[in-house]
Write a protein that holds these residues in place. Structure first.
Motif, mmCIF file in Angstrom:
data_model
loop_
_atom_site.group_PDB
_atom_site.id
_atom_site.type_symbol
_atom_site.label_atom_id
_atom_site.label_comp_id
_atom_site.label_asym_id
_atom_site.label_seq_id
_atom_site.Cartn_x
_atom_site.Cartn_y
_atom_site.Cartn_z
ATOM 1 N N VAL A 41 0.834 -1.201 0.000
ATOM 2 C CA VAL A 41 0.000 0.000 0.000
ATOM 3 C C VAL A 41 0.872 1.255 0.000
ATOM 4 O O VAL A 41 0.576 2.232 -0.703
ATOM 5 C CB VAL A 41 -0.954 -0.001 1.212
ATOM 6 C CG1 VAL A 41 -1.708 1.319 1.311
ATOM 7 C CG2 VAL A 41 -1.933 -1.163 1.107
ATOM 8 N N SER A 42 1.953 1.235 0.749
ATOM 9 C CA SER A 42 2.863 2.388 0.780
ATOM 10 C C SER A 42 3.415 2.660 -0.607
ATOM 11 O O SER A 42 3.472 3.823 -1.063
ATOM 12 C CB SER A 42 4.012 2.124 1.763
ATOM 13 O OG SER A 42 3.549 2.002 3.077
ATOM 14 N N LYS A 43 3.818 1.607 -1.302
ATOM 15 C CA LYS A 43 4.354 1.760 -2.665
ATOM 16 C C LYS A 43 3.304 2.348 -3.593
ATOM 17 O O LYS A 43 3.572 3.260 -4.377
ATOM 18 C CB LYS A 43 4.831 0.398 -3.177
ATOM 19 C CG LYS A 43 5.428 0.411 -4.585
ATOM 20 C CD LYS A 43 5.950 -0.974 -4.942
ATOM 21 C CE LYS A 43 6.586 -0.984 -6.330
ATOM 22 N NZ LYS A 43 5.606 -0.776 -7.403
ATOM 23 N N LEU A 60 0.704 4.196 -2.842
ATOM 24 C CA LEU A 60 0.404 5.585 -2.489
ATOM 25 C C LEU A 60 1.501 6.526 -2.984
ATOM 26 O O LEU A 60 1.208 7.627 -3.472
ATOM 27 C CB LEU A 60 0.234 5.721 -0.974
ATOM 28 C CG LEU A 60 -1.045 5.111 -0.387
ATOM 29 C CD1 LEU A 60 -0.978 5.109 1.122
ATOM 30 C CD2 LEU A 60 -2.267 5.875 -0.867
ATOM 31 N N ARG A 61 2.757 6.087 -2.860
ATOM 32 C CA ARG A 61 3.841 6.943 -3.361
ATOM 33 C C ARG A 61 3.750 7.110 -4.859
ATOM 34 O O ARG A 61 3.995 8.200 -5.407
ATOM 35 C CB ARG A 61 5.201 6.334 -2.976
ATOM 36 C CG ARG A 61 5.563 6.481 -1.482
ATOM 37 C CD ARG A 61 7.031 6.221 -1.244
ATOM 38 N NE ARG A 61 7.416 4.880 -1.654
ATOM 39 C CZ ARG A 61 7.377 3.793 -0.870
ATOM 40 N NH1 ARG A 61 6.955 3.940 0.389
ATOM 41 N NH2 ARG A 61 7.758 2.623 -1.288
ATOM 42 N N GLU A 62 3.362 6.067 -5.579
ATOM 43 C CA GLU A 62 3.222 6.152 -7.033
ATOM 44 C C GLU A 62 2.074 7.075 -7.439
ATOM 45 O O GLU A 62 2.126 7.714 -8.501
ATOM 46 C CB GLU A 62 2.999 4.756 -7.601
ATOM 47 C CG GLU A 62 4.229 3.843 -7.518
ATOM 48 C CD GLU A 62 3.920 2.413 -7.928
ATOM 49 O OE1 GLU A 62 2.711 2.094 -8.071
ATOM 50 O OE2 GLU A 62 4.867 1.630 -8.087
ATOM 51 N N GLN A 63 1.044 7.139 -6.593
ATOM 52 C CA GLN A 63 -0.125 7.968 -6.915
ATOM 53 C C GLN A 63 0.071 9.432 -6.562
ATOM 54 O O GLN A 63 -0.674 10.300 -7.018
ATOM 55 C CB GLN A 63 -1.354 7.428 -6.192
ATOM 56 C CG GLN A 63 -1.803 6.053 -6.694
ATOM 57 C CD GLN A 63 -2.934 5.484 -5.874
ATOM 58 O OE1 GLN A 63 -3.331 6.046 -4.856
ATOM 59 N NE2 GLN A 63 -3.475 4.343 -6.304
ATOM 60 N N ALA A 64 1.078 9.709 -5.703
ATOM 61 C CA ALA A 64 1.299 11.086 -5.268
ATOM 62 C C ALA A 64 1.719 11.960 -6.437
ATOM 63 O O ALA A 64 2.553 11.569 -7.273
ATOM 64 C CB ALA A 64 2.355 11.123 -4.184
ATOM 65 N N ILE A 65 1.169 13.153 -6.514
ATOM 66 C CA ILE A 65 1.477 14.089 -7.602
ATOM 67 C C ILE A 65 2.810 14.778 -7.335
ATOM 68 O O ILE A 65 3.049 15.275 -6.232
ATOM 69 C CB ILE A 65 0.365 15.147 -7.735
ATOM 70 C CG1 ILE A 65 -0.958 14.451 -8.100
ATOM 71 C CG2 ILE A 65 0.719 16.181 -8.798
ATOM 72 C CD1 ILE A 65 -2.146 15.380 -8.157
#
Length: 250
Positions: A241-243, A245-250
């Motif tokens: 999940v952490s990975k 979320l980091r990929e989705q961050a703008i």
């Protein structure tokens, strides 16, 4: 076509209304009565002789199990098929020993309801039409909008959008909202599939958070995100999940 006469015995108004709507959607069922306590349910079952009963296990006056026992002792010529609907799973074995045909643990989806009805009608020798079953199974299940919680002897509706996070162990789930925690005897998986994925995020197997109440996410020394909630609680997201979320961050 003769319809299956169906009675609902449920003391929680929202649950009773939902069941009534689902019963009306099935072409082979006819709703004949809704009862809010055990004594009324027993009297109406004796008077109306429904073929199918949807009954909560915990009701004022008499429990659903007591109603079922009383029906067995009454020596009815034809006993109805009974499906229990309940928020508690500890009486499941007793229910089946008393010949209940199924046991629905709240909150249950309409798909599970239709499955239980199909099982019951199969025992009555009246299978549910295939097209009705397929229609229900193919229709996307709407996200939960409210849940009924118990607190200090009272039952009241809690808007799902006001839930800040859910935490669970193997049997119970704690629901946090507005500085209060409500403990319910249901696994977190019972909620997971019915929560709006645009608002709720599963951080790990035992924790789901409402993104509207997340203050920040900070990576720890292992690069896993520590999620800070507005009430001060912190939860560590899984590596996967952490990975994501980091990929989705703008």
């Amino acid at each position: 076509m003769n319809k299956i006469r169906t009675l609902i015995a449920e003391d929680e108004p929202l649950a009773s209304e939902a069941l009534a709507d689902w019963v009306r959607e099935l072409p082979q069922l006819e709703l004949v009565a809704c009862c809010a306590d055990g004594a009324s349910a027993l009297a109406q079952i004796r008077a109306l002789q429904p073929e199918l009963v949807l009954m909560d296990s915990q009701m004022p006056g008499m429990t659903g199990l007591q109603v079922l026992r009383a029906l067995g002792e009454a020596g009815l010529e034809k006993r109805p098929a009974v499906i229990f609907t309940t928020a508690y799973d500890e009486h499941a074995l007793t229910a089946f020993e008393l010949h209940a045909v199924d046991y629905l643990l709240k909150p249950f989806a309409q798909e599970r309801f239709v499955e239980a009805v199909e099982h019951a009608l199969g025992q009555l020798g009246t299978p549910l039409p295939t097209e009705a079953l397929e229609h229900s199974l193919q229709r996307p299940e709407a996200p939960l909008t409210r849940v009924l919680v118990r607190d200090q002897g009272k039952i009241f509706p809690l808007a799902v959008e006001a839930i800040e996070y859910l935490r669970s162990d193997t049997k119970y789930t704690a629901i946090a909202s507005r500085g209060r925690q409500f403990l319910v005897r249901l696994p977190i998986s019972s909620f997971e599939q019915r929560l709006d994925p645009a608002r709720f995020l599963k951080l790990q197997r035992s924790c789901i958070v409402n993104l509207d109440f997340v203050e920040s996410m900070t990576p720890d020394e292992s690069s896993q995100l520590v999620v800070q909630m507005q009430d001060g609680m912190r939860f560590t997201a899984s590596r996967e999940v952490s990975k994501r979320l980091r990929e989705q961050a703008i």
